[in-house]
Scaffold this motif. Structure first.
Motif, short mmCIF file in Angstrom:
data_model
loop_
_atom_site.label_atom_id
_atom_site.label_comp_id
_atom_site.label_asym_id
_atom_site.label_seq_id
_atom_site.Cartn_x
_atom_site.Cartn_y
_atom_site.Cartn_z
N LEU A 272 0.83 -1.19 0.00
CA LEU A 272 0.00 0.00 0.00
C LEU A 272 0.88 1.25 0.00
O LEU A 272 1.23 1.80 1.04
N LYS A 273 1.23 1.69 -1.19
CA LYS A 273 2.13 2.85 -1.32
C LYS A 273 1.36 4.14 -1.55
O LYS A 273 1.95 5.23 -1.54
N ASP A 274 0.06 4.04 -1.76
CA ASP A 274 -0.78 5.22 -1.99
C ASP A 274 -1.11 5.86 -0.64
O ASP A 274 -1.95 5.37 0.12
N ASN A 275 -0.43 6.96 -0.33
CA ASN A 275 -0.63 7.62 0.96
C ASN A 275 -2.05 8.11 1.15
O ASN A 275 -2.58 8.12 2.26
N SER A 276 -2.69 8.52 0.06
CA SER A 276 -4.06 9.02 0.14
C SER A 276 -5.00 7.92 0.60
O SER A 276 -5.83 8.11 1.50
N SER A 277 -4.88 6.73 0.02
CA SER A 277 -5.71 5.59 0.42
C SER A 277 -5.41 5.17 1.85
O SER A 277 -6.33 4.87 2.63
N ALA A 278 -4.15 5.19 2.21
CA ALA A 278 -3.77 4.81 3.57
C ALA A 278 -4.37 5.78 4.58
O ALA A 278 -4.89 5.37 5.62
N ASP A 279 -4.31 7.07 4.29
CA ASP A 279 -4.85 8.08 5.20
C ASP A 279 -6.37 7.93 5.33
O ASP A 279 -6.93 8.05 6.43
N LYS A 280 -7.04 7.67 4.21
CA LYS A 280 -8.50 7.52 4.24
C LYS A 280 -8.89 6.26 5.03
O LYS A 280 -9.88 6.27 5.78
N LEU A 281 -8.14 5.20 4.87
CA LEU A 281 -8.40 3.98 5.62
C LEU A 281 -8.21 4.21 7.11
O LEU A 281 -8.99 3.73 7.94
N LYS A 282 -7.17 4.95 7.46
CA LYS A 282 -6.90 5.23 8.88
C LYS A 282 -8.07 6.00 9.50
O LYS A 282 -8.55 5.66 10.59
N VAL A 283 -8.55 7.02 8.80
CA VAL A 283 -9.67 7.82 9.30
C VAL A 283 -10.92 6.95 9.42
O VAL A 283 -11.66 7.01 10.40
N LEU A 284 -11.15 6.12 8.41
CA LEU A 284 -12.33 5.25 8.40
C LEU A 284 -12.29 4.28 9.59
O LEU A 284 -13.28 4.15 10.32
N ILE A 285 -11.18 3.60 9.75
CA ILE A 285 -11.07 2.61 10.83
C ILE A 285 -11.24 3.26 12.20
O ILE A 285 -11.99 2.76 13.06
N GLU A 286 -10.58 4.40 12.39
CA GLU A 286 -10.64 5.06 13.69
C GLU A 286 -12.04 5.62 14.00
O GLU A 286 -12.40 5.78 15.16
N SER A 287 -12.84 5.86 12.96
CA SER A 287 -14.19 6.38 13.19
C SER A 287 -15.12 5.33 13.80
O SER A 287 -16.19 5.66 14.31
N TYR A 288 -14.69 4.07 13.76
CA TYR A 288 -15.51 2.99 14.33
C TYR A 288 -15.04 2.55 15.71
O TYR A 288 -15.62 1.66 16.31
#
Length: 289
Positions: A272-288
């Motif tokens: 996972l080298k796409d920082n944008s996707s990684a950042d969005k996943l981090k926000v998504l996971i932490e929202s739960y």
């Protein structure tokens, strides 16, 4: 060389049988439970002793194979009985404890060690079979540690040497892998209950996945073995999973999000080298959380 065992549970019995089969002479067993002591002695063609003095007199190396919480009391009894000899090796098999718990026995000129087999002991006969492929962790006095190394070398068992202060992290690592893997499998089967309520069938269906994952880690390492939606940066799928689990069970959601957070860290080291996707996943996971 005579090997004696204090403790005739699964670890002591399996290790004694294994070493006896490898050509080492077992002097015998002492245990608080007479029946298990007699059985272990019979299976190793050795003796069972009624007290520690008899076992100590008959053994060059004494293995303490009791549960962790009994080791200290065994050490105290050995010390108080004054039954040890200069140069005897005292070895416990605890994964969590270091050899320092045996320090009082140095007063008799004994050398002290821990020698932990890195495997689970759920069944004696299976454990004996598994020991042929088991790594051991040794730590303790430098003097004569070569004797323990020689035993393992003669058995064709790989081993590594640790320092006393490293033992508890070593044990935590083993528990995380062995114990928590069972917990993880248990919880994945809970999520499968809606599809396949029979846990045994569900596990048989998922076993090839478990085995192939472990094989991939062995061949590729953890970073390159990682697959799945987080590794791909598949935000939509992860969100659907989170929503479904949230509706199913908050306990399962807590475990999933905790594992997802750590998996994301691993994914960022891997594919996972796409920082944008990684950042969005981090926000998504932490929202739960």
């Amino acid at each position: 060389m005579q090997l004696g065992f204090i403790g005739a549970g699964k670890v002591g019995t399996a290790l004694g049988i294994y070493l006896q089969k490898k050509g080492f002479h077992i002097s015998g067993y002492y245990s608080r439970t007479k029946d298990s002591c007699i059985e272990a002695a019979a299976r190793t063609k050795s003796n069972y002793y009624n007290n520690l003095k008899q076992l100590a007199a008959a053994s060059n190396i004494i293995f303490i194979t009791t549960s962790d919480d009994q080791v200290e009391s065994v050490v105290k009894q050995l010390h108080d009985d004054c039954c040890l000899s200069f140069g005897q090796l005292i070895v416990h098999t605890s994964g969590a404890l270091s050899s320092t718990i045996l320090s009082p026995l140095k007063a008799f000129g004994c050398l002290t060690y821990s020698m932990h087999p890195l495997q689970a002991f759920a069944d004696v006969d299976k454990s004996v079979s598994d020991l042929s492929n088991t790594y051991f962790c040794i730590e303790g006095d430098n003097e004569n540690i070569s004797i323990l190394e020689g035993i393992l070398t003669a058995c064709n068992n790989p081993y590594f040497i640790a320092r006393p202060e490293q033992k508890i992290l070593y044990h935590a690592s083993a528990c995380m892998l062995s114990n928590y893997l069972v917990t993880l499998i248990h919880n994945s089967l809970i999520l499968m209950e809606g599809i396949q309520p029979d846990n045994l069938t569900a596990f048989k269906a998922m076993l090839p996945l478990v085995n192939s994952t472990i094989q991939n880690v062995l061949e590729l390492g953890t970073k390159d073995a990682l697959t799945g939606p987080i590794a791909r940066g598949d935000i939509a799928t992860v969100k659907k999973q989170l929503d479904a689990i949230s509706s199913f069970s908050q306990d399962q959601l807590a475990l999933y999000t905790c594992m997802a957070k750590e998996t994301l860290k691993l994914a960022k080291l891997s594919n996972l080298k796409d920082n944008s996707s990684a950042d969005k996943l981090k926000v998504l996971i932490e929202s739960y959380f």
